[in-house]
Design an enzyme around this catalytic site. Sequence first.
Site, PDB file in Angstrom:
ATOM      1  N   GLY A  85      -3.330  -1.865   2.310  1.00 26.10           N
ATOM      2  CA  GLY A  85      -4.004  -2.541   1.193  1.00 26.10           C
ATOM      3  C   GLY A  85      -3.127  -3.501   0.405  1.00 26.10           C
ATOM      4  N   ILE A  86      -1.970  -3.034  -0.058  1.00 22.15           N
ATOM      5  CA  ILE A  86      -1.078  -3.903  -0.838  1.00 22.15           C
ATOM      6  C   ILE A  86      -0.365  -4.886   0.095  1.00 22.15           C
ATOM      7  CG2 ILE A  86       0.963  -3.943  -2.332  1.00 22.15           C
ATOM      8  CD1 ILE A  86       0.133  -1.042  -3.226  1.00 22.15           C
ATOM      9  N   GLY A  87       0.152  -4.364   1.192  1.00 22.10           N
ATOM     10  CA  GLY A  87       0.914  -5.205   2.133  1.00 22.10           C
ATOM     11  C   GLY A  87       0.097  -6.345   2.712  1.00 22.10           C
ATOM     12  N   ASN A 119      -2.708  -7.700   1.286  1.00 17.27           N
ATOM     13  CA  ASN A 119      -3.462  -8.517   0.319  1.00 17.27           C
ATOM     14  C   ASN A 119      -2.705  -8.972  -0.906  1.00 17.27           C
ATOM     15  OD1 ASN A 119      -6.181  -8.165   1.581  1.00 17.27           O
ATOM     16  ND2 ASN A 119      -5.707  -6.010   1.193  1.00 17.27           N
ATOM     17  N   ARG A 150      -7.735  11.304  12.783  1.00 17.43           N
ATOM     18  CA  ARG A 150      -6.380  11.228  12.269  1.00 17.43           C
ATOM     19  C   ARG A 150      -6.056  12.605  11.696  1.00 17.43           C
ATOM     20  NH1 ARG A 150      -4.605   8.388   6.690  1.00 17.43           N
ATOM     21  NH2 ARG A 150      -2.364   8.698   6.870  1.00 17.43           N
ATOM     22  N   LEU A 187       2.105  -0.413   2.924  1.00 21.40           N
ATOM     23  CA  LEU A 187       2.004  -0.300   1.468  1.00 21.40           C
ATOM     24  C   LEU A 187       0.532  -0.177   1.067  1.00 21.40           C
ATOM     25  CD1 LEU A 187       4.556  -3.125   0.490  1.00 21.40           C
ATOM     26  CD2 LEU A 187       5.032  -0.713   0.988  1.00 21.40           C
ATOM     27  N   MET A 206      -2.823  -1.008  -7.472  1.00 22.47           N
ATOM     28  CA  MET A 206      -1.918  -2.140  -7.692  1.00 22.47           C
ATOM     29  C   MET A 206      -2.646  -3.353  -8.243  1.00 22.47           C
ATOM     30  SD  MET A 206       1.182  -3.019  -7.599  1.00 22.47           S
ATOM     31  CE  MET A 206       2.373  -2.328  -6.460  1.00 22.47           C
ATOM     32  N   ARG A 207      -3.860  -3.580  -7.736  1.00 23.41           N
ATOM     33  CA  ARG A 207      -4.608  -4.748  -8.210  1.00 23.41           C
ATOM     34  C   ARG A 207      -4.887  -4.615  -9.709  1.00 23.41           C
ATOM     35  NH1 ARG A 207      -9.672  -6.428  -4.643  1.00 23.41           N
ATOM     36  NH2 ARG A 207      -9.399  -4.225  -4.220  1.00 23.41           N
ATOM     37  N   ARG A 259       1.921   9.260  -6.082  1.00 17.80           N
ATOM     38  CA  ARG A 259       3.041  10.120  -5.658  1.00 17.80           C
ATOM     39  C   ARG A 259       4.371   9.500  -6.083  1.00 17.80           C
ATOM     40  NH1 ARG A 259       1.294  10.378   0.502  1.00 17.80           N
ATOM     41  NH2 ARG A 259      -0.673   9.418  -0.144  1.00 17.80           N
TER      42      ARG A 259
HETATM   43  P1  ADP Z   1      -5.130   4.010   1.401  1.00 17.09           P
HETATM   44  O1  ADP Z   1      -3.710   4.461   1.517  1.00 17.09           O
HETATM   45  O2  ADP Z   1      -5.954   4.848   0.475  1.00 17.09           O
HETATM   46  O3  ADP Z   1      -5.813   3.675   2.716  1.00 17.09           O
HETATM   47  P2  ADP Z   1      -5.199   1.150   0.981  1.00 17.09           P
HETATM   48  O4  ADP Z   1      -4.429   0.779   2.198  1.00 17.09           O
HETATM   49  O5  ADP Z   1      -6.638   0.790   0.928  1.00 17.09           O
HETATM   50  O6  ADP Z   1      -4.998   2.647   0.575  1.00 17.09           O
HETATM   51  O7  ADP Z   1      -4.444   0.427  -0.263  1.00 17.09           O
HETATM   52  C1  ADP Z   1      -4.880   0.548  -1.566  1.00 17.09           C
HETATM   53  C2  ADP Z   1      -4.017  -0.375  -2.449  1.00 17.09           C
HETATM   54  O8  ADP Z   1      -4.175  -1.722  -1.982  1.00 17.09           O
HETATM   55  C3  ADP Z   1      -4.397  -0.364  -3.920  1.00 17.09           C
HETATM   56  O9  ADP Z   1      -3.240  -0.306  -4.718  1.00 17.09           O
HETATM   57  C4  ADP Z   1      -5.106  -1.694  -4.095  1.00 17.09           C
HETATM   58  O10 ADP Z   1      -4.954  -2.223  -5.396  1.00 17.09           O
HETATM   59  C5  ADP Z   1      -4.415  -2.562  -3.085  1.00 17.09           C
HETATM   60  N1  ADP Z   1      -5.308  -3.658  -2.672  1.00 17.09           N
HETATM   61  C6  ADP Z   1      -6.405  -3.564  -1.902  1.00 17.09           C
HETATM   62  N2  ADP Z   1      -7.015  -4.752  -1.778  1.00 17.09           N
HETATM   63  C7  ADP Z   1      -6.276  -5.631  -2.504  1.00 17.09           C
HETATM   64  C8  ADP Z   1      -6.374  -7.047  -2.774  1.00 17.09           C
HETATM   65  N3  ADP Z   1      -7.366  -7.785  -2.278  1.00 17.09           N
HETATM   66  N4  ADP Z   1      -5.422  -7.604  -3.548  1.00 17.09           N
HETATM   67  C9  ADP Z   1      -4.421  -6.884  -4.049  1.00 17.09           C
HETATM   68  N5  ADP Z   1      -4.272  -5.545  -3.838  1.00 17.09           N
HETATM   69  C10 ADP Z   1      -5.179  -4.926  -3.070  1.00 17.09           C
END
Ligand code: ADP
Length: 395
Positions: A328-330, A332, A93, A209, A284-285, A241
């Site tokens: 991650g947020i989207g 989970n 990437r 997200l 976010m978690r 950011r």
């Molecule tokens: P990156 O952009 O670094 O790849 P990710 O796609 O892993 O990031 O997203 C990270 C975000 O997702 C964090 O804010 C984290 O709290 C949230 N997140 C990851 N897993 C969960 C979960 N099981 N429940 C709620 N939020 C989650």
Amino acid sequence: MKAVVSLNSGSSSIKFALFTLDDEGAPVLSAGGKIEGIGIAPRLVARSVDGSVVLDRDWAGGVGLGHAALLEDLFGWAGGHLEGYEVLAIGHRVVHGGTDFAAPRRVDDALLAALETLCPLAPLHQPHNLAAIRAIAALRPDLPQIACFDTAFHHDRPELATRLAIPRELHAQGIRRYGFHGLSYEYIARRLAEIDPETAKGRVIAAHLGNGASLCAMRGGRSVDTTMGFTALDGLMMGTRCGSIDPGVVLHLQTQMGMSAAEVEQMLYRKSGLLGVSGVSSDMRALSESASPDAEEAIALFVWRAAREAGALIACIEGLDGLVFTAGIGENHAAVRARICARLAWAGIEIDADANARNAERISTPGSRIAVYVIPTDEERMIALHTLNVVKAAA
Ligand code: ADP
């Protein structure tokens, strides 16, 4: 027997995936994982397709280990895992392809030099993407490496969507809106076409997200506009950011408050967003588990901004047929999805609370005018597919 490797190298983590090729030459995931905590306490965890951990390694005194040393270790393990396979290429990437690179291509010295000039436009990502390419070139100079650009998916947007309202000549010099997260959006567009082909043909917003966050408005699976612009700083509020900001603030910080350009950059990229507003965390978690009212306000602002930008994109594609959450947020965080969707109820979105709480694939009610999905993204698979295409075309 053949294989390809995908690498997504960031500042503190390296995601990787090893794919073997089936009889038709399609990539099949064999193992994947992440090195996390680079520069602090690196840890490498690899899992096979069934989710079982096949490698869990940390390094005593790993604080000083950089990307190159860790990649060498990862390579050693991957070589053993893929014993008997011919690794055709490694796909990377690369966040920024600028105006010139709209399609994946094999890395050579000239390309590397050109991509180097784009580092200031993606300081959190591009230097690490290129460092991984260099580290592997040093280990295996003969192995083809393919750069897959996050900007490429947005390259053929309407010209208007790429313009900033600044003097014309600057556009010609590359000061324009590029858009990012393209590998993720491309994967989502393909996957949605499999799950719900009718909706995929229509007007769709994909919401990536994660720590980085953006929205992409698509028509027929092609990008029409997106919230990120010249850099990955624009658009939504993110982990650290700021997203869209009045440029007057940047001027004020420098001319009235005496901040240097480097200090402003540091603040906007690393100290803003969820972290800056909450004063608690960029995660976010962690914010949803916090009792701090500032943490709640940070979440509320994240939701407000996501809904606001979605509204703007709905205007760009003149309506909406589908909404997809990813990253991650989207993927989970059910509560954040529910709050964003509640703010978009006027557009015809109705969520099934139960399906949403389960992170089900389709989370809208049968009566919802807009179909809402949760689709796990797979940038590594997209990289593998592009890498194979480049290798095939060169053969
Ligand atoms: P990156 O952009 O670094 O790849 P990710 O796609 O892993 O990031 O997203 C990270 C975000 O997702 C964090 O804010 C984290 O709290 C949230 N997140 C990851 N897993 C969960 C979960 N099981 N429940 C709620 N939020 C989650």
